[in-house]
Design an enzyme around this catalytic site. Structure first.
Site, PDB file in Angstrom:
ATOM      1  NE  ARG A   1       4.062   1.866  -1.696  1.00 30.78           N
ATOM      2  CZ  ARG A   1       5.164   1.115  -1.541  1.00 30.78           C
ATOM      3  NH1 ARG A   1       6.137   1.210  -2.412  1.00 30.78           N
ATOM      4  NH2 ARG A   1       5.279   0.251  -0.551  1.00 30.78           N
TER       5      ARG A   1
ATOM      6  CE  LYS B   1      -0.404  -7.192 -14.681  1.00 31.08           C
ATOM      7  NZ  LYS B   1       0.714  -8.137 -14.942  1.00 31.08           N
TER       8      LYS B   1
ATOM      9  CE  LYS C   1       6.166 -12.631 -18.361  1.00 33.77           C
ATOM     10  NZ  LYS C   1       5.113 -13.503 -18.571  1.00 33.77           N
TER      11      LYS C   1
ATOM     12  CB  CYS D   1      -0.853   0.018   1.258  1.00 28.77           C
ATOM     13  SG  CYS D   1      -1.827  -1.456   1.492  1.00 28.77           S
TER      14      CYS D   1
ATOM     15  CG  HIS E   1       8.732 -37.069 -32.541  1.00 27.53           C
ATOM     16  ND1 HIS E   1       8.729 -38.372 -32.975  1.00 27.53           N
ATOM     17  CD2 HIS E   1       9.270 -37.103 -31.292  1.00 27.53           C
ATOM     18  CE1 HIS E   1       9.197 -39.166 -32.040  1.00 27.53           C
ATOM     19  NE2 HIS E   1       9.542 -38.424 -30.987  1.00 27.53           N
TER      20      HIS E   1
ATOM     21  CD  GLU F   1       5.479 -17.213 -18.101  1.00 27.20           C
ATOM     22  OE1 GLU F   1       4.469 -17.686 -18.667  1.00 27.20           O
ATOM     23  OE2 GLU F   1       5.575 -16.023 -17.785  1.00 27.20           O
TER      24      GLU F   1
ATOM     25  CD  GLU G   1       3.706 -11.338 -21.916  1.00 26.88           C
ATOM     26  OE1 GLU G   1       2.624 -10.757 -21.908  1.00 26.88           O
ATOM     27  OE2 GLU G   1       4.044 -12.132 -21.029  1.00 26.88           O
TER      28      GLU G   1
ATOM     29  CD1 TRP H   1      -1.841  -5.619  -2.830  1.00 27.19           C
ATOM     30  CD2 TRP H   1      -2.591  -4.514  -4.610  1.00 27.19           C
ATOM     31  NE1 TRP H   1      -1.900  -6.504  -3.852  1.00 27.19           N
ATOM     32  CE2 TRP H   1      -2.367  -5.866  -4.973  1.00 27.19           C
ATOM     33  CE3 TRP H   1      -3.061  -3.647  -5.575  1.00 27.19           C
ATOM     34  CZ2 TRP H   1      -2.601  -6.346  -6.247  1.00 27.19           C
ATOM     35  CZ3 TRP H   1      -3.294  -4.134  -6.851  1.00 27.19           C
ATOM     36  CH2 TRP H   1      -3.063  -5.461  -7.180  1.00 27.19           C
TER      37      TRP H   1
ATOM     38  CG  ASN I   1       3.004  -0.677   2.763  1.00 27.07           C
ATOM     39  OD1 ASN I   1       2.353  -1.632   2.333  1.00 27.07           O
ATOM     40  ND2 ASN I   1       4.208  -0.379   2.332  1.00 27.07           N
ATOM     41  N   GLY I   2       1.815  -3.036   4.970  1.00 28.65           N
ATOM     42  CA  GLY I   2       2.498  -4.255   5.417  1.00 28.65           C
ATOM     43  C   GLY I   2       1.489  -5.324   5.786  1.00 28.65           C
TER      44      GLY I   2
END
Ligand code: AGP
Length: 607
Positions: A27, A602, A484, A2, A503, A480, A487, A75, A99-100
């Site tokens: 944040r 996103k 990455k 946050c 093959h 993956e 994209e 957040w 925050n935490g």
């Protein structure tokens, strides 16, 4: 993660606080609030939603006027986004922002409820406010000292006591906090951007230090109240850079946040050395009765599901079927009501994944959401939710979210193996202990391989095609890694199961074609070397990613990236750093818009 701010001086505190929170919205942005000393009383305004919603709320309820206040942009971790869960939180004389993550807040809350205190929210933060009110007998430093002794976890706190209306107190442990310094005003903030408009001079507050801000300036004391001399730092960042914590892009910042994101996601769910699933309906008895698990997601989240499949099948011997959500929806999936369906989503809003969840729920199976956004649609609609605590992920390319999704897959696999009896408690504890050590290893790996990834990017940024090959979990990471790279650098890339090359696909390998061969899984290493020799013989430029202890002659590869010795099981958490850094630097070399690649969003909230 946050954002907190605080201000005391000659300006209108509300303006300064809102302005500071806007700089910290990256944040966290699911709710916000401020508390301002207005005519000697603390006026609190807070609301679910963005800062605009808070300002709209103040238009209706009155804009506080005063020169001292604190603010917060949230957040959500404990308690979904709502007005009542928004910060600041108050209890009688105490008002604060946090925050935490207070890991022992449940125990503290039980103590306070037994003392007769009443709670309004579901947050860990309100517990801090109530505990501080209980401890405060008039000596603010002493009360804060006693509070710190009781809390376990991470925190940055901005505090105002109603009987000390011209003072702001600030403390931190693990969460960031700075004190901005000006001639006749001072600030607290989670991050430099919130104060850069007013000053670039600041104190860094250390753990066990208490900053006391008032109109005559800032005094920093230790927990006994003894004054501490502080060095003044000067920020050299511009505002834009500062919002990225000094990094050039959010993506590289978020890759570097992985160790902390992993710790925040793993440690709250480890009790007595064992992983604990934070969903009461999934007790050991129900886990032991499971015969099938479905994992459904999109993109990178689905790739985390592949790691989950490998871990669960290897440790707990339960069959796992991983499905792409947009396919799952239309194949009339076979789901038994006593199956477990795991839905993975960073945003918690991906349309195909949400639709797959709704379909799964119709089968009567228990649906568990693994999400990074508290209060998101998927989190709310699933039967249960296990939150990743990566904090906001701003870059379109998912990095730290992938890592923490894998971490939850591992904890689930370990608990399942204990419930199923395929691993003993000691064996589970041993693997859990290793998992808890991984964040620090990831931090070292990020630092160690950064130069190699930059070099690889320089070698490969102009290629038109690039292949990843691997076996087992190395193949999952190849998939993956290929996503990455595609994209964010727009290079055509494919991932192949290394054994599959002969093959058909090996026909694509000709002189100079770059191939990234991921070969960390010990039982498959020799097989991988054979496959690498096959592509090398056809002219491939091979980058071998292997263990530092791997014995391999240097005519097998052109570049080599070595990973430190850990169990095969957790190697994906280290390899994630490699594929992400490689893709990042390649994108930078190509001059692409790293954080906002073309055609992508996103959160894909449309089908
Ligand atoms: C990740 O790098 C991609 N941008 C994308 O595949 C993403 O993982 C996918 O859209 C799923 O998003 P979610 O995790 O928010 O559901």
């Amino acid at each position: 993660m946050c954002g907190i701010v605080g201000y005391i001086g000659t300006k209108n505190a509300t303006d300064v606080l809102i302005d500071g929170l806007r700089k910290l919205e990256y944040r966290g942005y699911d709710s916000a609030g401020i508390a301002v000393v207005d005519s000697g009383k603390i006026a609190v305004r807070k609301a679910k939603g963005r800062l605009d919603d808070l300002e709209a709320c103040m238009q209706k309820t009155g804009v506080p006027k005063g020169n001292c206040g604190i603010g917060h942009t949230r957040w959500a971790t404990h308690g979904e986004p709502s007005d009542v869960n928004s910060h600041p939180h108050s209890c009688k004389r105490v008002t604060l922002v946090h925050n935490g993550i207070i890991e022992n807040y449940i125990q503290l809350k039980e103590e306070l409820v037994n003392d007769g205190y009443v709670f309004l929210s579901e947050t860990d933060t309100e517990t801090v406010a109530v505990m501080l009110e209980k401890l405060y007998k008039g000596d603010s430093i002493k009360a804060i000292d006693e509070l710190c002794k009781k809390m376990r976890g991470s925190y940055a706190l901005g505090i105002i006591f109603s009987d000390r209306p011209e003072e702001i107190y600030a403390i931190r442990k693990d969460s960031p906090l700075i004190v901005g310094l000006c001639e006749d005003e001072s600030f607290i903030a989670s991050d430099i951007p919130a104060v850069l408009k007013y000053t670039n001079r600041y104190y860094l507050i250390e753990e066990n230090e208490i900053a006391v801000l008032n109109k005559s300036g800032v005094c920093v004391v230790d927990r006994e109240g003894k004054k501490i001399e502080k060095s003044v730092f000067e920020a050299k960042w511009d505002i834009e850079a500062a919002e990225k914590g000094g990094y050039p892009h959010f993506m590289i910042k978020e890759i570097n946040e992985e160790p902390k994101a992993l710790k925040n996601t793993i440690s709250p769910h480890i009790e007595n050395g064992m992983p604990v699933i934070p969903v009461s309906e999934l007790g050991d008895e129900r886990l032991a009765a499971l015969n099938k698990i479905h994992i459904v997601a999109c993109g990178t989240a689905m790739h985390a599901g592949l790691i989950g499949k490998s871990a669960i099948e290897e440790l707990a011997r339960i069959p796992v079927e991983v499905s792409i959500a947009s396919e799952f929806r239309y194949v009339n999936p076979i789901i038994n009501k006593d199956d477990l369906v795991i839905i993975i989503s960073q945003s918690g809003e991906t349309a195909d994944t949400l639709a797959a969840l709704r379909l799964a729920k119709k089968s009567g199976a228990y649906t568990l959401a693994v999400v990074n956004v508290v209060g998101s649609s998927i989190a709310r609609e699933a039967d249960g939710a296990w939150f990743t605590w990566a904090g906001p992920e701003i870059a379109v390319a998912s990095t730290k979210a992938f890592s923490v999704q894998c971490a939850i897959m591992y904890m689930l696999a370990l608990r399942l193996s204990f419930a199923k009896g395929t691993l003993s408690e000691d064996e589970v504890k041993e693997k859990t202990a290793e998992l808890m050590s991984i964040p620090d290893v990831v931090e070292k790996v990020i630092e160690q391989i950064d130069p190699a990834c930059r070099e690889l990017a320089c070698q490969n940024f102009s290629t038109t095609d690039l292949f990843f090959i691997g076996r087992g979990m190395d193949y999952s990471l190849s998939v993956e890694g290929s996503l990455k790279l595609k994209e964010i650098s727009y290079i055509h890339s494919e991932a192949y199961a290394a054994g599959e090359l002969k093959h058909g696909t090996i026909s694509l390998v000709t002189d100079g074609v770059p191939v990234v061969a991921i070969a960390t899984q010990k039982p498959l290493f020799e097989k991988m070397i054979s496959n690498i020799k096959e592509v090398k013989a056809r002219g491939a430029m091979v980058t071998l990613v292997c263990r530092e202890t791997a014995e391999v002659s240097n005519d097998v590869y052109d570049n080599i990236v070595k990973m430190p010795e850990i169990s095969d099981l957790f190697m994906p958490l280290l390899l994630a750093a490699f594929i992400q850094l490689f893709a990042y630097y390649t994108s930078v070399e190509r001059g692409c818009d790293v954080d906002k690649p073309r055609n992508l969003a996103k959160s894909v909230t449309v089908e």
